[in-house]
Design an enzyme around this catalytic site. Structure first.
Site: not given
Length: 396
Positions: A47, A298
């Protein structure tokens, strides 16, 4: 608008800010499988890329007013760190049930945290309200071109690290990650398949794709809190329709097995969302036998207490532990006899509970509950068969 050019611009802006994360072979998953380790990114997740790209694009006036975001944790940390580096005030609305580790990490990166009852979508509504009330700039976690372009830099890195890649498996929550990766990869290598993975209990993008328009689910439930999103973004929905070849789902017990496999085989700690591509491979949701495949892990920001429960679930799903309940004659030597049978199978007793007062027990019997350490599902079947041969009825 998200284009290959905007993703290249984001890549240039992120040099010296975000890490180029490693791409490692994962032979335990298959001879053609690789792992893109975004769990090793700064803040522990991908992110940061989209967050920094968004904030660096703000005007001086917007920076002065400050930024607000909503997140289950990873976008929050990315925004907090990026805002602090750029000298901006940041406010993050987080679901009250977000892992404590993510909440504290967000605060430690310099943000003001507002906890909101409910899930991500509830935090999003509160963030929008505060943005209007206070004049903050709202940094959407996925439905924003600058954020998507930042995430797309992962696709560029994968192509640089493995030019011959044939398919990439990517987690989907709101769709920002897969939209950016898919746009970058398909623009350069159209033949590469892009496959999305969602938690079965939060399959908002798949539901929307089937409906032909963005759909809001009535609720979501999954251990993968990072992708527990009720409704995908309009922009990410359109990009997924254009670029994503297939979306599959995985159950929570399969995700737990994926986390466990990453720990044991790759020495990698992944959160639930990050382990969904691994789960998709382990449980044959995606065929990796012939194609060079990258699983995008991720993030690795998993709460320690959650990790303990997930490991237990993963061990159970993979046949590494079993629980049984049976009746044993309440006389000296009978419990030892049953334990001897179990010992001969090679199982290890982890816990045992011996209850005479159980209401389901006969007067001359007691209930015994055991948790056993086992090798695999065949070993469990062998234990069950051995006990059955000696007359033990398994009640659980």
């Amino acid at each position: 608008m998200v284009t290959l050019e905007t993703i290249w611009e984001a890549q240039n802006a992120l040099r010296g800010v975000a890490r180029v994360t490693p791409l490692n072979p994962a032979k335990a998953l298959g001879k053609n499988v690789y792992i893109k380790c975004e769990n090793l990114q700064l803040t522990g997740a991908f992110k940061l890329r989209g967050a920094y790209n968004k904030l660096r694009s703000l005007s001086p006036q917007e920076r002065e007013r400050g930024v607000i975001a909503c997140s289950a944790g990873n976008h929050a940390q990315g925004i907090a760190l990026s805002a602090t580096r750029l000298g901006m005030k940041s406010v993050i609305c987080m679901p009250a049930g977000a892992p404590i580790s993510k909440i504290e990490a967000t605060r430690n990166y310099g943000a003001e945290v507002v906890l909101v009852p409910g899930v991500y979508d509830d935090a999003a509504r509160e963030a929008a309200r505060l943005a209007e009330e206070k004049g903050y700039t709202f940094a959407h976690p996925f439905n924003d071109p600058a954020v998507i372009a930042g995430q797309g830099t992962i696709g560029l890195e994968i192509l640089e690290q493995l030019p011959e890649v044939e398919q990439i498996i990517v987690p989907i929550g709101g769709g920002g990650l897969i939209s950016g990766v898919a746009c970058a990869v398909k623009s350069i290598r159209p033949s590469c398949r892009i496959i999305g993975v969602q938690a079965e209990g939060a399959a908002s993008m798949l539901t929307s794709q089937n409906a032909g328009e963005p759909v809001e689910l009535p609720g979501v439930s999954t251990i993968a809190d990072g992708i527990a999103v009720k409704r995908p973004g309009d922009l990410t929905f359109a990009l997924c329709q254009k670029y994503v070849d297939e979306i599959v789902t995985v159950r929570d017990d399969e995700i737990a097995t994926g986390i466990l496999a990453l720990m044991e085989d790759q020495k990698i700690v992944a959160e639930g969302a990050g382990a969904t591509p691994i789960a998709a491979v382990l449980f044959n949701k995606v065929d990796v036998s012939e194609k060079k495949t990258v699983c995008l892990v991720s993030g690795g920001n998993v709460d320690v207490t959650t990790l303990s429960r997930v490991i237990t679930k993963g061990l159970s799903k993979s046949g590494r532990i079993m629980e049984i309940t049976t009746k044993v004659v309440d006389q000296p030597g009978h419990l030892l006899r049953m334990l001897s049978i179990i010992s001969e199978t090679g199982a290890n007793v982890m816990t045992i509970n011996h209850a005479r007062e159980d209401q389901d027990s006969d007067v001359n019997a007691c209930m015994v509950n055991l948790v056993l350490e086992t090798r695999n599902h065949q070993h469990i079947a062998d234990i069950q068969a051995a006990l059955a041969v000696h007359g033990y009825e398994l009640l659980k």
